[in-house]
Scaffold this motif. Sequence first.
Motif, short mmCIF file in Angstrom:
data_model
loop_
_atom_site.label_atom_id
_atom_site.label_comp_id
_atom_site.label_asym_id
_atom_site.label_seq_id
_atom_site.Cartn_x
_atom_site.Cartn_y
_atom_site.Cartn_z
N ALA A 171 0.87 -1.18 0.00
CA ALA A 171 0.00 0.00 0.00
C ALA A 171 0.90 1.23 0.00
CB ALA A 171 -0.91 0.02 1.22
N SER A 172 0.38 2.33 -0.54
CA SER A 172 1.17 3.56 -0.58
C SER A 172 0.24 4.75 -0.74
CB SER A 172 2.18 3.52 -1.73
OG SER A 172 1.53 3.35 -2.98
N GLY A 173 0.76 5.93 -0.40
CA GLY A 173 -0.03 7.14 -0.58
C GLY A 173 0.69 8.37 -0.06
N ARG A 174 0.07 9.52 -0.30
CA ARG A 174 0.63 10.80 0.13
C ARG A 174 0.32 11.06 1.60
NH1 ARG A 174 -1.07 14.93 -4.76
NH2 ARG A 174 0.51 14.19 -6.23
N LYS A 175 1.23 11.75 2.26
CA LYS A 175 0.96 12.27 3.59
C LYS A 175 0.05 13.48 3.44
CE LYS A 175 5.42 11.02 5.63
NZ LYS A 175 6.69 11.57 6.18
N MET A 176 -0.78 13.72 4.45
CA MET A 176 -1.64 14.90 4.47
C MET A 176 -1.34 15.67 5.75
SD MET A 176 -3.11 14.65 1.62
CE MET A 176 -4.39 15.87 1.62
N PRO A 177 -0.87 16.90 5.69
CA PRO A 177 -0.65 17.68 4.47
C PRO A 177 0.46 17.07 3.63
CG PRO A 177 0.27 18.84 6.36
CD PRO A 177 -0.44 17.63 6.89
N ARG A 178 0.57 17.52 2.40
CA ARG A 178 1.48 16.92 1.41
C ARG A 178 2.94 17.29 1.72
NH1 ARG A 178 2.11 18.07 -4.91
NH2 ARG A 178 3.57 16.36 -5.30
N THR A 179 3.53 16.48 2.58
CA THR A 179 4.94 16.66 2.95
C THR A 179 5.78 15.47 2.54
OG1 THR A 179 4.50 15.69 5.14
CG2 THR A 179 4.36 18.11 4.94
N GLY A 180 5.17 14.51 1.86
CA GLY A 180 5.86 13.29 1.44
C GLY A 180 4.87 12.17 1.25
N GLY A 181 5.29 10.96 1.57
CA GLY A 181 4.42 9.80 1.39
C GLY A 181 4.85 8.65 2.28
N VAL A 182 4.05 7.58 2.22
CA VAL A 182 4.31 6.38 3.01
C VAL A 182 4.06 5.17 2.12
CG1 VAL A 182 3.57 4.99 4.99
CG2 VAL A 182 3.68 7.48 5.19
N ILE A 183 4.93 4.17 2.24
CA ILE A 183 4.77 2.90 1.54
C ILE A 183 4.88 1.79 2.57
CG2 ILE A 183 5.71 1.34 -0.22
CD1 ILE A 183 7.04 3.88 -1.49
N PHE A 184 3.94 0.85 2.54
CA PHE A 184 4.03 -0.36 3.35
C PHE A 184 4.65 -1.43 2.45
CE2 PHE A 184 0.24 1.69 5.30
CZ PHE A 184 0.83 2.01 6.50
N ALA A 185 5.73 -2.05 2.93
CA ALA A 185 6.48 -2.99 2.09
C ALA A 185 6.82 -4.27 2.86
CB ALA A 185 7.77 -2.34 1.60
N ILE A 186 7.04 -5.33 2.12
CA ILE A 186 7.52 -6.59 2.68
C ILE A 186 8.71 -7.04 1.86
CG2 ILE A 186 5.32 -7.33 3.68
CD1 ILE A 186 4.90 -9.12 1.22
N GLY A 187 9.53 -7.90 2.44
CA GLY A 187 10.70 -8.42 1.74
C GLY A 187 11.91 -8.41 2.63
N GLU A 188 13.06 -8.60 2.03
CA GLU A 188 14.33 -8.58 2.75
C GLU A 188 14.81 -7.14 2.89
OE1 GLU A 188 15.79 -11.26 4.10
OE2 GLU A 188 14.04 -12.41 3.41
N ARG A 189 15.28 -6.78 4.08
CA ARG A 189 15.67 -5.40 4.34
C ARG A 189 16.72 -4.89 3.35
NH1 ARG A 189 14.93 -1.98 8.80
NH2 ARG A 189 16.16 -0.10 8.50
#
Length: 94
Positions: free
Chosen positions: A37-55
């Motif tokens: 999942a991913s999307g913009r931060k509100m207010p628009r200062t960046g974003g966030v991504i939820f990820a899985i896998g090897e670091r």
Amino acid sequence: MFILSLTYVKPNDEADRHMEPHMAWVKEGYAKGWFLASGRKMPRTGGVIFAIGERAAIEAYVAADPFIIHGIAEYDITELTVTTAVEGLEILKG
């Protein structure tokens, strides 16, 4: 699971100039099965991504984000061990 929190270090108009290649990079992360999942931060200062896998693989992929390459954003990568999730989100559990 990882929370990839990106924060713009340049103005939004500069981010907008690099948004198309950044979004292509995001779509590739989904195609690899790493991004959930991913999307913009509100207010628009960046974003966030939820990820899985090897670091190491996630960190290397983040380094290839056009936003990083062009100095648009910085990432904070937080590893989270999910122990409880609603039905349907079991993939988040480590």
